[in-house]
Design a protein around this motif. Structure first.
Motif, PDB file in Angstrom:
ATOM      1  N   ALA A   1       0.840  -1.187   0.000  1.00  0.00           N
ATOM      2  CA  ALA A   1       0.000   0.000   0.000  1.00  0.00           C
ATOM      3  C   ALA A   1       0.882   1.247   0.000  1.00  0.00           C
ATOM      4  O   ALA A   1       1.992   1.241   0.523  1.00  0.00           O
ATOM      5  N   TYR A   2       0.367   2.309  -0.576  1.00  0.00           N
ATOM      6  CA  TYR A   2       1.068   3.590  -0.516  1.00  0.00           C
ATOM      7  C   TYR A   2       1.058   4.107   0.924  1.00  0.00           C
ATOM      8  O   TYR A   2       0.039   4.114   1.587  1.00  0.00           O
ATOM      9  N   LEU A   5       2.876   9.494  -1.498  1.00  0.00           N
ATOM     10  CA  LEU A   5       3.034   9.564  -2.938  1.00  0.00           C
ATOM     11  C   LEU A   5       3.778  10.837  -3.299  1.00  0.00           C
ATOM     12  O   LEU A   5       3.680  11.850  -2.614  1.00  0.00           O
ATOM     13  N   ALA A 137      -2.410   1.178  -7.570  1.00  0.00           N
ATOM     14  CA  ALA A 137      -2.193   0.900  -6.146  1.00  0.00           C
ATOM     15  C   ALA A 137      -3.494   0.438  -5.486  1.00  0.00           C
ATOM     16  O   ALA A 137      -3.503  -0.515  -4.701  1.00  0.00           O
ATOM     17  N   TYR A 140      -4.271  -3.225  -6.682  1.00  0.00           N
ATOM     18  CA  TYR A 140      -3.449  -4.246  -6.027  1.00  0.00           C
ATOM     19  C   TYR A 140      -3.783  -4.370  -4.540  1.00  0.00           C
ATOM     20  O   TYR A 140      -3.574  -5.425  -3.936  1.00  0.00           O
TER      21      TYR A 140
END
Length: 221
Positions: A1-2, A5, A137, A140
């Motif tokens: 996971a982000y 960013l 993102a 996924y």
């Protein structure tokens, strides 16, 4: 996971946010979603697919289309797991053809992709559509969250100079309606994506990071 960013080098120089605004071809990074569609149809990691030259008349603007593997190698009958782990193009196209293009195309919508940005033909399996990095993102994240779709948010919290919280965002409570992938299928696909990082096209990630809990997929673009 982000966790964060970076949309660009300097907002004062360029206000274009590459994470949220840039449309890019996903390439082979789209393949796990095709394989997720296959699992939903009753296929399994052990299902065999023929990795041999494929000629399809009329698929290339009326001409014959012959998709190729990146390494130019054909391995004969291979398992679906092997096909994803080694990012085989021809077997993925065969898989989409067996599933049906309409079914595969519509299936991408479960993960938050903009279906208008993806072709309704067999090149879909090779990632010729368009996604933003943030979309990818979020898509996924479905695999990482056991089949639940999550909505990414950009700002976790804002504090003032004294440390007081002015604004805070937290993940929304999980709803049954957020499930877009059967938990069993998410588990199986995660197993396949872990193998990508163990001995497949993404093996350098485990080697470099020294972690065995990584699941993922490579994509040339």
């Amino acid at each position: 996971a982000y966790h964060a960013l970076v949309g660009g080098f300097d907002y004062n120089l360029q206000k274009f946010n590459h994470v949220t605004q840039a449309w890019r071809q996903p390439g082979s990074a789209i393949k796990p979603f095709v394989y997720a569609a296959a699992l939903d149809k009753g296929y399994s990691p052990g299902t065999r697919i023929l990795d041999e030259p494929l000629d399809m008349p009329g698929e290339n603007a009326g001409e014959t289309w012959s998709p190729q593997n990146d390494d130019g190698v054909f391995d004969g009958p291979i398992t679906m797991r092997y096909s994803l782990v080694h990012s085989k193009n021809v077997t993925t196209v065969r898989l989409q053809r067996a599933l049906g293009t309409d079914y595969t195309h519509d299936y991408l919508g479960r993960f938050g992709f903009d279906l208008a940005k993806h072709p309704k033909n067999l090149t879909l399996a090779l990632g010729t559509g368009a996604v933003t990095p943030l979309q990818m993102a979020g898509a996924y994240a479905v695999f990482a969250n056991g089949g639940y779709r999550v909505k990414p948010y950009l700002i976790a919290r804002i504090r003032d100079g004294n440390g007081n919280i002015l604004q805070e965002n937290k993940p929304a409570a999980r709803q049954d309606s957020d499930r877009v992938l059967d938990q069993r299928n998410a588990f199986v696909l995660n197993s396949m994506l872990r193998d990508v990082t163990r001995y497949g096209t993404g093996a350098a990630s485990v080697k470099q990071l020294g972690r065995i809990d990584i699941a993922g997929k490579t994509g040339t673009t």
